[in-house]
Write a protein that holds these residues in place. Structure first.
Motif, PDB file in Angstrom:
ATOM      1  N   GLU A   1       0.844  -1.195   0.000  1.00 21.17           N
ATOM      2  CA  GLU A   1       0.000   0.000   0.000  1.00 21.17           C
ATOM      3  C   GLU A   1       0.881   1.247   0.000  1.00 21.17           C
ATOM      4  N   PRO A   2       0.338   2.398  -0.449  1.00 19.15           N
ATOM      5  CA  PRO A   2       1.118   3.643  -0.329  1.00 19.15           C
ATOM      6  C   PRO A   2       1.408   3.934   1.141  1.00 19.15           C
ATOM      7  N   PRO A   3       2.588   4.487   1.451  1.00 20.53           N
ATOM      8  CA  PRO A   3       2.876   4.774   2.853  1.00 20.53           C
ATOM      9  C   PRO A   3       2.127   6.014   3.342  1.00 20.53           C
ATOM     10  N   VAL A   4       1.755   5.985   4.607  1.00 25.33           N
ATOM     11  CA  VAL A   4       1.284   7.205   5.246  1.00 25.33           C
ATOM     12  C   VAL A   4       2.528   7.928   5.752  1.00 25.33           C
ATOM     13  N   ILE A   5       2.505   9.255   5.665  1.00 23.65           N
ATOM     14  CA  ILE A   5       3.664  10.073   6.010  1.00 23.65           C
ATOM     15  C   ILE A   5       3.256  11.054   7.105  1.00 23.65           C
ATOM     16  N   GLY A   6       4.144  11.262   8.070  1.00 23.74           N
ATOM     17  CA  GLY A   6       3.849  12.242   9.112  1.00 23.74           C
ATOM     18  C   GLY A   6       4.800  12.126  10.268  1.00 23.74           C
ATOM     19  N   GLY A   7       4.302  12.516  11.443  1.00 22.56           N
ATOM     20  CA  GLY A   7       5.148  12.483  12.620  1.00 22.56           C
ATOM     21  C   GLY A   7       4.379  12.784  13.886  1.00 22.56           C
ATOM     22  N   PHE A   8       5.138  12.990  14.946  1.00 23.87           N
ATOM     23  CA  PHE A   8       4.568  13.218  16.272  1.00 23.87           C
ATOM     24  C   PHE A   8       4.705  14.677  16.670  1.00 23.87           C
ATOM     25  N   GLU A   9       3.678  15.161  17.318  1.00 22.43           N
ATOM     26  CA  GLU A   9       3.705  16.494  17.900  1.00 22.43           C
ATOM     27  C   GLU A   9       2.770  16.476  19.108  1.00 22.43           C
ATOM     28  N   GLY A  10       3.270  16.937  20.249  1.00 27.19           N
ATOM     29  CA  GLY A  10       2.447  16.984  21.452  1.00 27.19           C
ATOM     30  C   GLY A  10       1.966  15.619  21.910  1.00 27.19           C
ATOM     31  N   GLY A  11       2.769  14.571  21.677  1.00 29.25           N
ATOM     32  CA  GLY A  11       2.406  13.236  22.122  1.00 29.25           C
ATOM     33  C   GLY A  11       1.424  12.502  21.235  1.00 29.25           C
ATOM     34  N   VAL A  12       1.070  13.084  20.083  1.00 27.98           N
ATOM     35  CA  VAL A  12       0.151  12.452  19.132  1.00 27.98           C
ATOM     36  C   VAL A  12       0.867  12.289  17.804  1.00 27.98           C
ATOM     37  N   GLY A  13       0.772  11.091  17.236  1.00 33.71           N
ATOM     38  CA  GLY A  13       1.326  10.840  15.912  1.00 33.71           C
ATOM     39  C   GLY A  13       0.225  10.894  14.873  1.00 33.71           C
ATOM     40  N   GLU A  14       0.446  11.669  13.809  1.00 30.82           N
ATOM     41  CA  GLU A  14      -0.527  11.749  12.711  1.00 30.82           C
ATOM     42  C   GLU A  14       0.193  11.501  11.400  1.00 30.82           C
ATOM     43  N   PHE A  15      -0.403  10.620  10.574  1.00 32.40           N
ATOM     44  CA  PHE A  15       0.208  10.176   9.329  1.00 32.40           C
ATOM     45  C   PHE A  15      -0.892  10.079   8.287  1.00 32.40           C
ATOM     46  N   GLN A  16      -0.638  10.584   7.063  1.00 34.35           N
ATOM     47  CA  GLN A  16      -1.670  10.577   6.031  1.00 34.35           C
ATOM     48  C   GLN A  16      -1.095  10.230   4.674  1.00 34.35           C
ATOM     49  N   CYS A  17      -1.994   9.809   3.774  1.00 35.11           N
ATOM     50  CA  CYS A  17      -1.641   9.591   2.377  1.00 35.11           C
ATOM     51  C   CYS A  17      -2.908   9.596   1.530  1.00 35.11           C
ATOM     52  N   GLU A  18      -2.692   9.665   0.225  1.00 29.35           N
ATOM     53  CA  GLU A  18      -3.763   9.489  -0.751  1.00 29.35           C
ATOM     54  C   GLU A  18      -3.798   8.019  -1.130  1.00 29.35           C
ATOM     55  N   ASP A  19      -4.996   7.473  -1.325  1.00 24.31           N
ATOM     56  CA  ASP A  19      -5.157   6.073  -1.720  1.00 24.31           C
ATOM     57  C   ASP A  19      -6.430   5.963  -2.551  1.00 24.31           C
ATOM     58  N   VAL A  20      -6.816   4.739  -2.853  1.00 22.79           N
ATOM     59  CA  VAL A  20      -8.022   4.470  -3.641  1.00 22.79           C
ATOM     60  C   VAL A  20      -8.801   3.364  -2.947  1.00 22.79           C
ATOM     61  N   LEU A  21     -10.123   3.539  -2.851  1.00 21.22           N
ATOM     62  CA  LEU A  21     -11.015   2.524  -2.292  1.00 21.22           C
ATOM     63  C   LEU A  21     -12.176   2.345  -3.261  1.00 21.22           C
ATOM     64  N   ARG A  22     -12.374   1.119  -3.722  1.00 21.46           N
ATOM     65  CA  ARG A  22     -13.427   0.795  -4.689  1.00 21.46           C
ATOM     66  C   ARG A  22     -13.376   1.726  -5.912  1.00 21.46           C
ATOM     67  N   GLY A  23     -12.149   2.039  -6.358  1.00 20.88           N
ATOM     68  CA  GLY A  23     -11.957   2.858  -7.543  1.00 20.88           C
ATOM     69  C   GLY A  23     -12.080   4.353  -7.323  1.00 20.88           C
ATOM     70  N   GLN A  24     -12.339   4.775  -6.084  1.00 23.52           N
ATOM     71  CA  GLN A  24     -12.499   6.198  -5.778  1.00 23.52           C
ATOM     72  C   GLN A  24     -11.321   6.697  -4.936  1.00 23.52           C
ATOM     73  N   PRO A  25     -10.843   7.915  -5.210  1.00 18.92           N
ATOM     74  CA  PRO A  25      -9.747   8.452  -4.399  1.00 18.92           C
ATOM     75  C   PRO A  25     -10.220   8.740  -2.968  1.00 18.92           C
ATOM     76  N   ILE A  26      -9.368   8.405  -2.010  1.00 20.91           N
ATOM     77  CA  ILE A  26      -9.644   8.686  -0.602  1.00 20.91           C
ATOM     78  C   ILE A  26      -8.377   9.213   0.056  1.00 20.91           C
ATOM     79  N   ARG A  27      -8.545   9.760   1.225  1.00 22.52           N
ATOM     80  CA  ARG A  27      -7.424  10.148   2.082  1.00 22.52           C
ATOM     81  C   ARG A  27      -7.425   9.169   3.253  1.00 22.52           C
ATOM     82  N   VAL A  28      -6.237   8.705   3.656  1.00 21.88           N
ATOM     83  CA  VAL A  28      -6.074   7.772   4.769  1.00 21.88           C
ATOM     84  C   VAL A  28      -5.327   8.494   5.875  1.00 21.88           C
ATOM     85  N   ARG A  29      -5.769   8.277   7.125  1.00 21.48           N
ATOM     86  CA  ARG A  29      -5.098   8.890   8.282  1.00 21.48           C
ATOM     87  C   ARG A  29      -4.894   7.840   9.357  1.00 21.48           C
TER      88      ARG A  29
END
Length: 164
Positions: free
Chosen positions: A96-124
């Protein structure tokens, strides 16, 4: 998504070791489903690349039958960001495409663009509630570029007794 982070190669050190995992996952994603399946699992994480990466080996005890998966994470010290890949043992040649991001204030957030059932989505992916003996990971999808999110998978990690 905040792309300027205070991330370091030590961000995932809390996760080194052996974990019991309680999973809660939507049966259908981005279809208005409210039906969750619950199952258990195990996870073992270890560092790689002299601390610039790590890998965890997962056993997931789905109601339909168990499977194995791997999370691979690498840290880019120039961008101060992590990339995370998920490799599903049922489809070991599909990355799968990698999610990219990092940690700030004790919370890690990572996102990427992907496809679900042929439709573009954002993954977090979110890492929250991190303590020496527990952590929470959540996956959410967005069909509207991140304006709204549907959380579809939650993993609650509990460190196994005697670990660390």
């Amino acid at each position: 998504m905040n792309t300027t982070t205070a991330s370091t190669p030590q961000d995932f050190d809390f996760f080194i070791g052996h974990w019991k995992v309680s999973h809660r996952r939507l049966k259908e994603r981005l279809l208005g489903c409210q039906d969750w399946e619950h199952f258990e699992g195990r996870c073992h994480m270890q560092p790689l690349l002299g601390g610039l990466g790590n890998v965890d080996d997962n056993t997931l005890e789905l109601p339909s039958g168990p499977y194995r998966a791997v999370s691979l994470r690498t840290f880019d010290p120039v961008k101060r960001q992590w990339a995370i890949w998920w490799v599903d043992g049922r489809h070991p040649h599909s990355l799968e495409p990698p999610v990219i991001g990092g940690f700030e204030g004790g919370v890690g957030e990572f996102q990427c663009e992907d496809v679900l059932r042929g439709q573009p989505i954002r993954v977090r992916f979110l890492w929250t509630d991190i303590t020496p003996v527990s952590a929470r990971w959540q996956q959410a999808f967005s069909a509207d570029g991140g304006a709204t999110w549907e959380t579809n998978w939650v993993m609650d990690f509990e460190r196994l007794a005697g670990d660390r």
